[in-house]
Scaffold this motif. Structure first.
Motif, short mmCIF file in Angstrom:
data_model
loop_
_atom_site.label_atom_id
_atom_site.label_comp_id
_atom_site.label_asym_id
_atom_site.label_seq_id
_atom_site.Cartn_x
_atom_site.Cartn_y
_atom_site.Cartn_z
N TYR A 434 0.84 -1.20 0.00
CA TYR A 434 0.00 0.00 0.00
C TYR A 434 0.88 1.25 0.00
O TYR A 434 2.01 1.23 0.51
CB TYR A 434 -0.89 0.03 1.24
CG TYR A 434 -1.93 -1.07 1.28
CD1 TYR A 434 -3.19 -0.88 0.73
CD2 TYR A 434 -1.65 -2.29 1.89
CE1 TYR A 434 -4.15 -1.88 0.77
CE2 TYR A 434 -2.61 -3.30 1.94
CZ TYR A 434 -3.85 -3.09 1.39
OH TYR A 434 -4.80 -4.09 1.43
N CYS A 456 -5.15 4.03 2.70
CA CYS A 456 -3.95 3.45 2.10
C CYS A 456 -4.36 2.73 0.81
O CYS A 456 -5.21 1.84 0.84
CB CYS A 456 -3.29 2.48 3.07
SG CYS A 456 -2.88 3.21 4.67
N GLU A 458 -3.86 0.31 -2.41
CA GLU A 458 -3.09 -0.88 -2.80
C GLU A 458 -2.41 -0.67 -4.15
O GLU A 458 -2.99 -0.09 -5.08
CB GLU A 458 -4.00 -2.10 -2.88
CG GLU A 458 -3.26 -3.38 -3.26
CD GLU A 458 -4.16 -4.58 -3.44
OE1 GLU A 458 -3.64 -5.65 -3.85
OE2 GLU A 458 -5.38 -4.46 -3.20
N GLU A 473 1.30 -5.40 3.86
CA GLU A 473 0.37 -6.21 4.64
C GLU A 473 0.77 -7.67 4.47
O GLU A 473 0.85 -8.17 3.35
CB GLU A 473 -1.06 -6.00 4.15
CG GLU A 473 -2.10 -6.80 4.91
CD GLU A 473 -3.50 -6.59 4.36
OE1 GLU A 473 -4.18 -5.67 4.85
OE2 GLU A 473 -3.87 -7.32 3.41
N PHE A 564 -7.39 0.53 5.02
CA PHE A 564 -6.80 -0.06 3.82
C PHE A 564 -7.90 -0.32 2.81
O PHE A 564 -8.92 -0.94 3.11
CB PHE A 564 -6.05 -1.35 4.18
CG PHE A 564 -4.88 -1.10 5.07
CD1 PHE A 564 -3.63 -0.79 4.55
CD2 PHE A 564 -5.02 -1.12 6.45
CE1 PHE A 564 -2.55 -0.53 5.38
CE2 PHE A 564 -3.95 -0.87 7.29
CZ PHE A 564 -2.70 -0.57 6.75
#
Length: 617
Positions: A434, A456, A458, A473, A564
């Motif tokens: 991210y 955040c 990806e 992650e 996220f």
């Protein structure tokens, strides 16, 4: 008794007289020339179907010879002035057959196997019991040989090449790539239904020049990108072709010392210095390198090197080793002429790394070594100067890999998080990457209830460009669970624009530490995972990321939630005023729950590490 002795005496004197006459005759014939009266005879045979031949570097030779398995006779008379003669044996299997090994007919010893080339060179003793095949230029020398029986009698040595029918499996390298790689079959069993293992590998240091195994193919169709594959024998003849490819790219690798098992790490820019002492007779790299264990190396970008140079006779010359955008290759001081590294393959698959040291106007080779955990240079070439070059590519990913190792405290739910900043690009093989940019900060709510979240985003391709700070992650907290594949730099790889995070590498950017405006990924006392203000003076570790918030921004926003993708904020927002110690500094320290029990895999809750409380949401 006396009478019997008298009868034998004329016979002995007669033999001596005959030898003397023979010596005189030969001396007359051979005066002024060399002659080797006792030759060595060698034969080369074949089993199966194929062609065998032999070359040798004797003073004289009757033939270089060639024979097929049908003749099974290969006489060659070697006339040599020395005890040892270098012999090269060659075996070429016929169509449908493959070479297995060479054996010594005299001893039964295997002198070559399927793991090596069917061309085998050896030095063979062509004398008897170590006695030289002496040349004859003097009659009295002949007499001495006969009297003491010290001449080398004629001998016969034999070698046999073994071939076996291929059945229906053939392994070969793509035409034109024979000097780059090899393709071999490990087993000798070829009945229908058998499983056989094919292995492709680099040769002649071709991997150092950008050549690497690409794939196996059958009839032009790609069937596997793994260098070792298992195939099943059928009733049809199938040819498996190993294809290698080359690109002008970095060769990412680990450098592991053969003797100690430790890994090399570049930690700062430093020149070679010549400060000799008993432990280090030629000098050191002035602390530019460190050695570390494997657990540390496989998750440390400072241990990821590129090796480059010019191949010259099996050696890599003008070589450079680079890590963290810092190159070590040439050295220059008052006593060291500007020279470059030489990387030479050893017999066991390792490499010696050396360069030329000029001392008192004399050039001597000095070798890079692991000196009890301190890398330095030595004039002695031993096991400590031999290095494994563990190439990090897709073909080796199952045994040699680079990965992320998050701190166990950096956890939310069942995922672990860490930040990473490298000078090389990589593909995330496990987990997600991210980034945070100017669009990440979002306000939600109305009136006095306005809150902020940081979204955040990806990197959907999974490919992180060089010099790009990201949040990773991860499914676990070990490098083996979070593999990252270093990639060659391509022209279309650009750092993501507008990133609100920065990266820190001391060797490149200088040391960074908390100053009141630096925020790092951590866990708070009450609100879990997020970016918190770093304690003043606390150093940011290499290859970690941070954000800088101005005093104005801190005055405007008191707290944020980190999400996220499109998830909604969970729990309490992170306070921008809370000061933390970077959790990476606590890696490896024991974690306890509030009852004082040690925890190996912390879940949701409050934990104690190094006397401080941390919350995992």
């Amino acid at each position: 008794m006396k009478e019997s002795m008298k009868k034998t005496r004329p016979v002995r004197w007669g033999l001596l007289l005959a030898a003397l006459m023979l010596g005189v005759l030969q001396a007359s014939a051979l005066h002024g020339s060399d002659h080797y009266p006792f030759n060595t005879r060698l034969t080369v045979n074949a089993t199966g179907n194929g062609t065998v031949y032999m070359n040798y570097n004797a003073l004289n030779q009757d033939n270089s010879g060639q024979a097929t398995s049908s003749t099974k006779v290969f006489p060659a008379t070697i006339t040599s002035s020395t005890n040892s003669t270098s012999i090269t044996l060659n075996a070429t299997p016929a169509s449908g057959f493959r070479f297995l090994r060479w054996t010594n007919d005299n001893t039964g010893e295997v002198v070559s196997s399927t793991s090596t080339s069917p061309t085998t060179s050896l030095t063979y003793n062509t004398s008897a019991s170590g006695v030289s095949a002496r040349r004859v230029t003097d009659a009295w020398f002949i007499i001495t040989l006969l009297w003491h029986n010290e001449y080398s009698p004629a001998q016969t040595f034999g070698f046999t090449a073994h071939f076996k029918e291929n059945g229906s499996v053939i392994a070969k390298v793509q035409d034109g790539q024979e000097s780059v790689g090899s393709a071999v079959i490990r087993e000798e069993h070829f009945d229908v239904g058998d499983e056989v293992h094919l292995v492709a590998s680099n040769i002649n240091m071709s991997e150092m020049n950008g050549w690497s195994f690409d794939h196996w193919e059958v009839d032009g169709v790609n069937i596997s990108d793994k260098p070792e594959i298992t195939v099943t024998v059928t009733d049809e003849v199938v040819t498996y072709v190993a294809v290698f490819s080359q690109a002008n790219t970095e060769n990412y690798c680990f450098l592991r010392n053969k003797a100690t098992g430790r890994y090399l790490k570049l930690v700062k820019k430093a020149n070679y210095t010549s400060n000799g002492d008993a432990q280090n007779p030629v000098g050191s790299f002035n602390g530019a390198f460190e050695m570390c264990d494997e657990a540390t190396a496989i998750s440390d970008p400072g241990c990821v090197f590129t090796v480059s140079g010019t191949s010259d006779g099996g050696m890599l010359k003008n070589a450079w080793i680079t890590s963290q955008s810092t190159t070590v290759g040439h050295f220059s001081t008052a006593t060291v002429t500007t020279k470059s590294l030489n990387i030479k393959p050893m017999n066991d698959g390792t490499y010696s790394i050396s360069f030329i040291h000029t001392e008192s106007r004399v050039d001597i080779d000095v070798y890079f070594r692991d000196n009890n955990g301190t890398p330095d240079l030595s004039p002695i070439n031993d096991a400590r100067t031999e290095w494994e070059i563990r190439v990090l590519n897709s073909a080796n990913i199952d045994k040699w890999y680079f990965g992320a190792a998050p701190n166990q405290l950096l956890k939310r739910g069942d995922k672990y998080y860490t930040t990473l900043y490298t000078t090389f690009p990589y593909r995330v093989l496990d987990g997600k990457a991210y980034y945070i940019n100017h669009e990440s900060l979002m306000a939600f709510g109305e009136g006095d209830d306005v809150s902020y979240k940081v979204k955040c985003f990806e990197i959907e391709s999974g490919i992180v460009p060089p010099n790009t700070p990201v949040i990773l992650e991860c499914d676990g907290y070990t490098a083996a669970e979070n593999k990252l594949q270093p990639l060659p730099v391509q022209s279309d790889m650009w750092a993501l624009e507008g990133s609100l995070m920065r990266g820190n590498i001391e060797i490149v950017d200088g040391a960074k530490a908390g100053d009141g405006n630096i925020y790092v990924l951590s866990v708070g006392k009450n609100t879990g995972l997020g970016f918190y203000k770093l304690k003043a003076g606390t150093k940011i570790p290499d290859n970690k990321c941070y954000a800088v918030l101005s005093d104005e921004a801190q005055a405007k926003i008191s707290s944020v939630s980190y999400v996220f993708d499109d998830e909604e904020p969970e729990g309490e927002a992170t306070s921008l005023d809370e000061v933390v110690t970077l959790p990476e500094d606590l890696t490896g320290l024991p974690i306890y729950d509030l009852q004082g029990r040690r925890v190996s895999n912390p879940q949701h809750g409050v934990y104690i590490v190094n006397g401080k409380k941390f919350v995992i949401k």
